[in-house]
Design a protein around this motif. Structure first.
Motif, short mmCIF file in Angstrom:
data_model
loop_
_atom_site.label_atom_id
_atom_site.label_comp_id
_atom_site.label_asym_id
_atom_site.label_seq_id
_atom_site.Cartn_x
_atom_site.Cartn_y
_atom_site.Cartn_z
N LEU A 630 -30.29 0.06 -12.71
CA LEU A 630 -29.61 -1.23 -12.71
C LEU A 630 -29.76 -1.84 -11.32
CD1 LEU A 630 -26.12 -2.05 -14.15
CD2 LEU A 630 -26.66 -2.68 -11.80
N ARG A 631 -30.21 -3.09 -11.29
CA ARG A 631 -30.38 -3.77 -10.01
C ARG A 631 -29.97 -5.23 -10.16
NH1 ARG A 631 -33.75 -2.90 -14.17
NH2 ARG A 631 -35.49 -4.35 -14.25
N GLY A 632 -29.38 -5.76 -9.10
CA GLY A 632 -28.92 -7.14 -9.17
C GLY A 632 -28.10 -7.49 -7.96
N ARG A 633 -27.18 -8.43 -8.12
CA ARG A 633 -26.39 -8.92 -7.00
C ARG A 633 -25.06 -9.45 -7.50
NH1 ARG A 633 -28.94 -14.89 -5.78
NH2 ARG A 633 -29.70 -15.29 -7.87
N LEU A 634 -24.10 -9.53 -6.60
CA LEU A 634 -22.82 -10.16 -6.87
C LEU A 634 -22.75 -11.41 -6.02
CD1 LEU A 634 -20.43 -7.06 -6.72
CD2 LEU A 634 -21.45 -8.10 -8.76
N VAL A 635 -22.46 -12.54 -6.66
CA VAL A 635 -22.40 -13.83 -5.97
C VAL A 635 -20.96 -14.32 -5.97
CG1 VAL A 635 -23.25 -16.19 -5.92
CG2 VAL A 635 -24.74 -14.35 -6.73
N GLY A 636 -20.45 -14.65 -4.78
CA GLY A 636 -19.08 -15.11 -4.66
C GLY A 636 -18.98 -16.50 -4.09
N ASP A 637 -17.75 -16.94 -3.86
CA ASP A 637 -17.50 -18.29 -3.35
C ASP A 637 -17.01 -18.26 -1.91
OD1 ASP A 637 -15.03 -17.20 -3.66
OD2 ASP A 637 -14.26 -18.74 -5.03
N GLY A 638 -17.25 -17.16 -1.22
CA GLY A 638 -16.78 -17.03 0.15
C GLY A 638 -15.65 -16.04 0.30
N THR A 639 -15.01 -15.65 -0.82
CA THR A 639 -13.99 -14.62 -0.75
C THR A 639 -14.65 -13.28 -0.44
OG1 THR A 639 -14.17 -14.26 -3.13
CG2 THR A 639 -12.50 -15.83 -2.38
N PRO A 640 -13.93 -12.33 0.15
CA PRO A 640 -14.54 -11.05 0.51
C PRO A 640 -15.19 -10.36 -0.69
CG PRO A 640 -12.39 -11.27 1.53
CD PRO A 640 -12.52 -12.43 0.58
N LEU A 641 -16.39 -9.87 -0.49
CA LEU A 641 -17.13 -9.19 -1.54
C LEU A 641 -17.07 -7.68 -1.33
CD1 LEU A 641 -20.27 -11.49 -1.61
CD2 LEU A 641 -18.63 -11.22 -3.47
N PRO A 642 -17.06 -6.90 -2.40
CA PRO A 642 -16.97 -5.44 -2.24
C PRO A 642 -18.26 -4.86 -1.69
CG PRO A 642 -17.39 -6.00 -4.53
CD PRO A 642 -17.17 -7.31 -3.81
N THR A 643 -18.15 -3.79 -0.96
CA THR A 643 -19.33 -3.07 -0.46
C THR A 643 -19.44 -1.69 -1.08
OG1 THR A 643 -18.08 -2.27 1.45
CG2 THR A 643 -19.33 -4.32 1.72
N ARG A 644 -18.45 -1.28 -1.87
CA ARG A 644 -18.52 -0.04 -2.64
C ARG A 644 -18.31 -0.37 -4.11
NH1 ARG A 644 -20.96 4.44 -0.56
NH2 ARG A 644 -20.56 4.50 1.66
N LEU A 645 -19.26 0.06 -4.93
CA LEU A 645 -19.24 -0.32 -6.34
C LEU A 645 -19.20 0.90 -7.23
CD1 LEU A 645 -22.08 -3.04 -6.19
CD2 LEU A 645 -19.61 -3.40 -6.00
N ALA A 646 -18.61 0.73 -8.40
CA ALA A 646 -18.60 1.76 -9.44
C ALA A 646 -19.17 1.15 -10.72
CB ALA A 646 -17.17 2.27 -9.68
N PHE A 647 -19.84 1.98 -11.49
CA PHE A 647 -20.51 1.51 -12.70
C PHE A 647 -20.14 2.43 -13.86
CE2 PHE A 647 -22.87 0.49 -8.96
CZ PHE A 647 -23.34 -0.79 -9.14
N SER A 648 -19.74 1.81 -14.96
CA SER A 648 -19.35 2.61 -16.14
C SER A 648 -20.33 2.37 -17.27
CB SER A 648 -17.93 2.23 -16.59
OG SER A 648 -17.91 0.92 -17.14
N VAL A 649 -20.47 3.39 -18.11
CA VAL A 649 -21.24 3.30 -19.34
C VAL A 649 -20.36 3.77 -20.48
CG1 VAL A 649 -23.33 4.02 -20.58
CG2 VAL A 649 -23.39 3.75 -18.09
N ASN A 650 -20.10 2.88 -21.40
CA ASN A 650 -19.30 3.19 -22.59
C ASN A 650 -17.94 3.80 -22.22
OD1 ASN A 650 -21.41 2.27 -24.29
ND2 ASN A 650 -22.42 4.26 -24.11
N GLY A 651 -17.29 3.19 -21.23
CA GLY A 651 -15.92 3.55 -20.90
C GLY A 651 -15.75 4.67 -19.91
N ILE A 652 -16.84 5.21 -19.35
CA ILE A 652 -16.77 6.32 -18.40
C ILE A 652 -17.49 5.91 -17.12
CG2 ILE A 652 -17.29 8.74 -17.96
CD1 ILE A 652 -15.37 8.41 -20.24
N ILE A 653 -16.84 6.13 -15.95
CA ILE A 653 -17.52 5.88 -14.68
C ILE A 653 -18.68 6.88 -14.55
CG2 ILE A 653 -17.32 5.86 -12.16
CD1 ILE A 653 -15.88 3.57 -13.46
N ARG A 654 -19.89 6.37 -14.35
CA ARG A 654 -21.07 7.23 -14.32
C ARG A 654 -21.74 7.31 -12.95
NH1 ARG A 654 -20.83 10.80 -18.33
NH2 ARG A 654 -20.56 9.81 -20.38
#
Length: 837
Positions: A630-654
């Motif tokens: 999975l590759r991509g980006r998060l685009v915001g409006d100037g509010t603080p953006l996270p630098t640590r991310l978690a990703f789930s698949v079918n309800g479980i953090i993977r």
């Protein structure tokens, strides 16, 4: 002077000008300019890499023909066009000449301006202005035309210097098998010789310097059955120098010479040609004479020349185009050919040279329990980049958006540590795939009886490093151990018990050891010695050469520290299994927990743009293609953006990850989701910012589909984007096929409003969609329109051919979304083959 003399002089000047604008002088002028615009720059670059021509099987008369075509082919084509237009109108032919002169001068100026550090817009403007001025001077100034006539002697000089003063010239004089002294010494032992490319030993090791049998069981098994030279090192950092050392027993030459039979007639193939059938699949070298080789190339000259001309064109475009445009081209730095996807077609449209796994499968089919002794030799371009395989062998799509290949607007800081971690992870996955292939090789050898009675050699050619801020392949005091130390295993016929040796061994010692194991005397002077003789004193130091210059000299003892091993252990720990490579870092404890365990809040002001997110809607777990990257980006409006991310698949953090790059309005990410976590059909994949170990911030990601009945692209939340032709301009401009993917790219924007599109949605004939973010550099579009807001209006992605059952022709449509509307994009130029026939 009377009127008659003046008239005579006028007629004479007019006739002279006509002669200068005639095809004769025109041929000289275009010949001269083409030499400076095309031939000389290409001779300068290609003259440094004879391996480029070796990989394209070009030598002797074909190389001379290539030089003649490069010097004269293009200008003769221009002269032909001018001649055809002159038949219609002399004025039209003259106009064509002026256009050709202007374009060639612009091509001369382009790389000069690029090297001067000018920006893309300034480079193009200077080149075009210079070309236009040259056209005016050529048309009005006799001295300019006379000067070009004199310069016509330069291209032949360029060609002669290319053939006489560069290593490439040594390819003109070829050596036939009959000219090589073949050893007459008999040997009845079959040899299986596998060279693995760009494999640092540290990638296989555990903390105690044993092979990590949890991750790489087949390498561990081979070590348990053979002599493992744990202190083996390469004599050079680059393949075209170290592989000849492996096969000749001689140190690489200080001067760069082609890796061919002419330069290295004393090699393993010559040693065994008199007694063995040879099945050799070489990459980057041509040390085996075609007359000896059962796998001699049968692809034909037409296919080789097609690939050569395509690759030469890409090399020139990389030299000439501004950096922002050149980065959108296929890279020309990782291999010696097949840059645009060319190579040996195996009949089903796949490139067996680029797809090393198919190369391996084809070689595996050659192994047989023949009574005749055979040398089976394979140079496998694995685990060498590109890293695009999971350990189970499935392919995954790389991204045009990874850091270094075009960053999103607003990026102000790159995270080299996270980038290094991702690179190591991708490398280890591909190394796991190589371990699986090694297991298949060992099983095949056992099935044919060769594992018991053959001499088996598995060797790495060189390593690589993943230290941030250091060149991956050019060694320095910090990284030399990563690049120097390589795996080396030698299994003797009948050997059942393994042994580990920490004796100082180099690449040059492999050939003498093979010869001793076969009971053969080597009839040429060797720099290496057999490592099978434990009584011989080991050399005290190690020597490794590189492009940087003189060899580096290191202590010959087995080191206790490798940077790659230290970095790998710091990142992944002592992995008890692949789950520790799939999920790592300080937030690893979140992995495996259901979403119900967390407090989850919504972040409505942050919009994820994930490449190919819609592919999660229709997963086929039996496919050879994986959606796990999975590759991509998060685009915001100037509010603080996270630098640590978690990703789930079918309800479980993977998995969890840091960001690859960040800025005030955007962060970029690239992570792997475990392939085993997916199920057939729709999968719910979600992205979260990590607040703490019990709280997450959710970002809503949408999917898209084409609703033909309502005439709209419909988002998963029900929002419709009506199809309105012309609202968005643009198109899909390129879609070259590289192995199992099409590199699809183009641009989409509202030229009137000066806004890039938001998204491009590709729709397959079966309804499957692939959504691709906008945001890659498009400097040419910004320059043409004069709107800086359009400088990030391009897109690019890799579309797996498997999504179209192997052929995308006529099965793909493209739609650009902007605001509340959508417009269908056309397929242009090199992408036109995607249109329905």
């Amino acid at each position: 002077m009377n009127a008659g003399e003046e008239a005579g002089r006028g007629r004479s000047a007019s006739l002279h000008q006509e002669r200068e604008f005639g095809l004769g002088f025109g041929t000289l002028h275009l010949f001269a300019l083409s030499g400076f615009a095309l031939a000389q720059p290409l001779f300068d670059v290609l003259g440094r890499e004879a391996t480029f021509f070796v990989e394209h099987d070009l030598g002797g008369a074909e190389l001379v023909l290539f030089v003649l075509l490069l010097v004269g082919g293009f200008p003769l084509a221009l002269v032909g066009i001018e001649a055809a237009l002159s038949c219609v109108s002399r004025r039209l032919g003259r106009a064509a000449r002026l256009v050709f002169v202007s374009l060639l001068v612009a091509l001369i100026v382009l790389p000069v301006a690029k090297r001067a550090g000018l920006g893309g817009r300034e480079t193009l403007a200077l080149a075009l202005a210079s070309g236009g001025l040259a056209g005016v001077l050529y048309a009005r100034w006799t001295l300019a035309r006379s000067f070009l006539s004199l310069l016509a002697c330069a291209p032949p000089v360029f060609a002669l210097m290319f053939l006489a003063t560069t290593p490439v010239g040594r390819l003109v004089s070829t050596v036939q098998a009959a000219d090589v002294v073949v050893s007459a010494a008999p040997s009845e032992t079959t040899v299986v010789f596998l060279v693995l490319d760009e494999l640092p030993l540290a990638g296989l090791l555990e903390r105690d310097l044993t092979i990590d049998e949890e991750l790489f069981p087949n390498f561990a098994r081979l070590a348990a059955d053979s002599l493992w030279l744990r202190n083996a090192t390469a004599n050079h950092a680059y393949t075209n120098q170290v592989v000849p050392a492996l096969l000749t027993g001689r140190l690489p030459a200080q001067q760069r010479i082609p890796p061919t039979l002419r330069e290295h007639p004393d090699n393993l193939f010559a040693l065994l040609a008199g007694s063995h059938r040879i099945v050799a699949d070489e990459v980057a070298t041509r040390l085996c004479a075609p007359e000896w080789n059962s796998l001699a190339d049968e692809g034909g000259a037409a296919l080789r020349w097609e690939g050569l001309l395509r690759d030469v064109s890409l090399v020139f475009l990389h030299m000439a185009l501004p950096e922002a445009l050149a980065t959108r081209l296929p890279p020309v730095s990782e291999t010696w050919g097949g840059f645009g996807g060319g190579g040996d077609d195996d009949g089903d449209g796949l490139d067996t040279r680029e797809d090393a796994t198919r190369q391996f499968d084809a070689f595996l089919g050659q192994l047989a329990a023949d009574a005749e002794p055979t040398l089976y030799y394979l140079h496998l371009m694995l685990p060498h980049k590109p890293w695009n395989r999971l350990r189970n062998g499935k392919r995954y799509a790389e991204s045009a958006r990874l850091v270094g290949k075009g960053r999103s607007p607003g990026i102000v800081r790159l995270n080299p540590e996270v980038s290094s971690e991702l690179s190591m992870q991708r490398f280890l996955f591909q190394l796991g795939h190589v371990d699986r292939l090694l297991g298949e090789l060992m099983e095949r050898l056992e099935a044919t009886g060769l594992y018991e009675r053959a001499l088996v050699v598995v060797a790495g050619d060189h390593g690589a490093t993943f230290e941030p801020g250091h060149h991956r392949r050019n060694p320095d005091p910090t990284t030399v151990r990563d690049i120097l130390h390589v795996p080396l295993f030698l299994k003797l016929p009948g050997q059942r018990a393994g042994r580990v040796s920490d004796r100082n061994v180099e690449s040059i010692d492999v050939l003498p050891s093979v010869a001793e194991a076969l009971g053969l005397e080597v009839p040429w002077k060797l720099d290496g010695v057999s490592f099978l003789d434990d009584e011989r004193a080991a050399r005290p130091d190690k020597r490794i050469g590189s492009k940087a210059g003189l060899p580096m000299i290191l202590d010959g003892d087995l080191p206790r520290h490798w940077p790659l091993l230290a970095r790998r252990l710091a990142t992944f720990g002592s992995a008890e299994g692949w789950e520790d490579i799939e999920a790592f870092g300080p937030w690893k404890k979140l992995v495996g927990r259901p979403l119900a365990d967390f407090r989850i809040s919504a972040a409505t002001s942050i919009v994820p743009r994930v490449d190919g997110y819609s592919l999660f809607e229709g997963v086929d777990t039996a496919s050879d293609f994986s959606v796990s990257f999975l590759r991509g980006r998060l685009v915001g409006d100037g509010t603080p953006l996270p630098t640590r991310l978690a990703f789930s698949v079918n309800g479980i953090i993977r998995t969890v990850s840091g960001v690859l790059s960040e800025g005030p309005t955007v962060v970029e990410c690239g992570v792997f989701l475990p392939d085993a976590a997916f199920r057939d059909g729709r999968n719910d994949v979600r992205i979260f910012g990590i607040v703490d170990e019990d709280e997450l911030t959710a970002f809503e990601v949408f999917t898209y589909r084409l609703d033909v009945e309502v005439g709209a692209i419909v988002r998963s939340d029900g929002r419709a984007y009506p199809l309105r032709p012309g609202v968005v301009d643009g198109g899909v401009n390129a879609a070259p096929v590289r192995a199992t993917f099409a590199d699809v790219s183009g641009w989409a924007a509202d030229l009137v409003g000066g806004r890039p599109a938001d998204l491009v949605v590709f729709v397959f004939e079966d309804g499957l969609t692939l959504d691709v973010p906008i945001g890659l550099p498009s400097p040419a579009l910004a320059d043409q329109t004069g709107q800086r807001a359009l400088r990030k209006s391009a897109f690019g992605t890799k579309v797996p051919l498997e999504l179209g059952d192997g052929d995308l022709t006529g099965k793909l449509r493209a739609f650009a979304l902007l605001g509340d509307s959508a417009s269908e994009l056309e397929f242009h130029g090199p992408a036109a083959w995607l249109r329905a026939p």
